[in-house]
Each structure stands twice: as structure tokens, then as C-alpha cells.
Design a protein around this motif. Structure first.
Motif, PDB file in Angstrom:
ATOM      1  N   LYS A 176      -3.441   0.241  -5.121  1.00  0.00           N
ATOM      2  CA  LYS A 176      -3.511   0.797  -3.997  1.00  0.00           C
ATOM      3  C   LYS A 176      -3.562   2.284  -4.326  1.00  0.00           C
ATOM      4  O   LYS A 176      -4.171   3.117  -3.687  1.00  0.00           O
ATOM      5  CB  LYS A 176      -2.323   0.490  -3.045  1.00  0.00           C
ATOM      6  N   ARG A 219      -0.435  -4.848  -7.059  1.00  0.00           N
ATOM      7  CA  ARG A 219      -1.151  -4.342  -5.992  1.00  0.00           C
ATOM      8  C   ARG A 219      -0.707  -2.997  -5.611  1.00  0.00           C
ATOM      9  O   ARG A 219      -1.612  -2.322  -5.077  1.00  0.00           O
ATOM     10  CB  ARG A 219      -0.321  -5.284  -4.805  1.00  0.00           C
ATOM     11  N   VAL A 220       0.435  -2.435  -5.875  1.00  0.00           N
ATOM     12  CA  VAL A 220       0.875  -1.039  -6.052  1.00  0.00           C
ATOM     13  C   VAL A 220      -0.427  -0.131  -6.760  1.00  0.00           C
ATOM     14  O   VAL A 220      -0.529   0.815  -6.349  1.00  0.00           O
ATOM     15  CB  VAL A 220       2.208  -0.690  -6.140  1.00  0.00           C
ATOM     16  N   ASP A 229       0.289   8.863   0.811  1.00  0.00           N
ATOM     17  CA  ASP A 229       1.317   8.586   2.158  1.00  0.00           C
ATOM     18  C   ASP A 229       0.488   7.503   2.952  1.00  0.00           C
ATOM     19  O   ASP A 229       1.210   6.686   3.416  1.00  0.00           O
ATOM     20  CB  ASP A 229       1.712   9.745   2.803  1.00  0.00           C
ATOM     21  N   LEU A 282      -0.009   4.050   0.747  1.00  0.00           N
ATOM     22  CA  LEU A 282       1.280   3.232   0.471  1.00  0.00           C
ATOM     23  C   LEU A 282       2.342   3.305   1.663  1.00  0.00           C
ATOM     24  O   LEU A 282       3.310   2.710   1.517  1.00  0.00           O
ATOM     25  CB  LEU A 282       1.877   3.936  -0.667  1.00  0.00           C
ATOM     26  N   SER A 283       2.092   3.682   2.636  1.00  0.00           N
ATOM     27  CA  SER A 283       3.021   3.726   3.862  1.00  0.00           C
ATOM     28  C   SER A 283       3.274   2.445   4.387  1.00  0.00           C
ATOM     29  O   SER A 283       2.325   1.272   4.196  1.00  0.00           O
ATOM     30  CB  SER A 283       2.405   4.276   5.187  1.00  0.00           C
ATOM     31  N   PRO A 284       4.606   1.885   4.548  1.00  0.00           N
ATOM     32  CA  PRO A 284       4.792   0.492   4.778  1.00  0.00           C
ATOM     33  C   PRO A 284       4.522   0.022   6.336  1.00  0.00           C
ATOM     34  O   PRO A 284       4.411  -0.871   6.778  1.00  0.00           O
ATOM     35  CB  PRO A 284       6.424   0.277   4.814  1.00  0.00           C
ATOM     36  N   TYR A 285       3.867   1.059   7.078  1.00  0.00           N
ATOM     37  CA  TYR A 285       3.424   0.897   8.543  1.00  0.00           C
ATOM     38  C   TYR A 285       1.989   0.663   8.665  1.00  0.00           C
ATOM     39  O   TYR A 285       1.016   1.198   8.137  1.00  0.00           O
ATOM     40  CB  TYR A 285       4.018   1.904   9.393  1.00  0.00           C
ATOM     41  N   GLU A 344      10.798   2.140 -10.291  1.00  0.00           N
ATOM     42  CA  GLU A 344       9.547   1.562  -9.259  1.00  0.00           C
ATOM     43  C   GLU A 344       8.776   3.251  -9.333  1.00  0.00           C
ATOM     44  O   GLU A 344       7.967   3.281  -8.403  1.00  0.00           O
ATOM     45  CB  GLU A 344       9.996   1.367  -7.729  1.00  0.00           C
TER      46      GLU A 344
END
Length: 67
Positions: free
Chosen positions: A8, A4-5, A61, A64-67, A33
Motif C-alpha cells: 500500500k 500488505r502495508v 494518509d 493508509l487511513s483505517p477508514y 511499525e
């Protein structure tokens, strides 16, 4: 590397290369990671190295930002 990463990351790098629709994106696991690699695109022809890096980091950014 989490698929998934990876997906993205590749999509974000493709966006950074627009309007070039055929960039070469080479990714490698860099331990833990971390991801390393290279992006080859005509989009970067007239950019300085720092401009290229800023563009790539901005797209990563956003993607891949968690927000």
C-alpha cells in the motif's frame, strides 16, 4: 514489515509521483511499525521540499487511513 502495508505504501508513493511512471522508491524498516525511505522522481523537480512532503503525506494518509 507487513507486506500488505509495504504494498500500500509503495502504491501510494507511485501515485504521488505521477505522471512519472518510473520513480525510484526505497523503503527500509525503521524499527517497530515505522518505515523510512526515499522517493526519487522527476515529478518533484520544480517543487519545494515542503510541497514534496505535503504531496507524499497526503497520498500516504489516503492509502493508509483505517477508514
Amino acid at each position: 514489515m507487513d507486506e500488505r502495508v509495504r504494498t500500500k505504501t509503495v502504491e501510494a508513493l507511485k501515485l504521488a509521483c505521477l505522471p512519472d511512471d518510473r520513480p525510484e522508491i526505497l523503503l527500509d524498516e525503521a524499527g517497530g511499525e515505522r518505515i523510512g525511505g526515499a522517493v526519487i522522481s522527476t515529478r518533484f523537480e520544480r517543487m519545494t521540499p515542503s510541497e514534496r512532503q505535503d504531496l507524499i503525506w497526503a497520498r500516504l494518509d489516503e492509502a493508509l487511513s483505517p477508514y
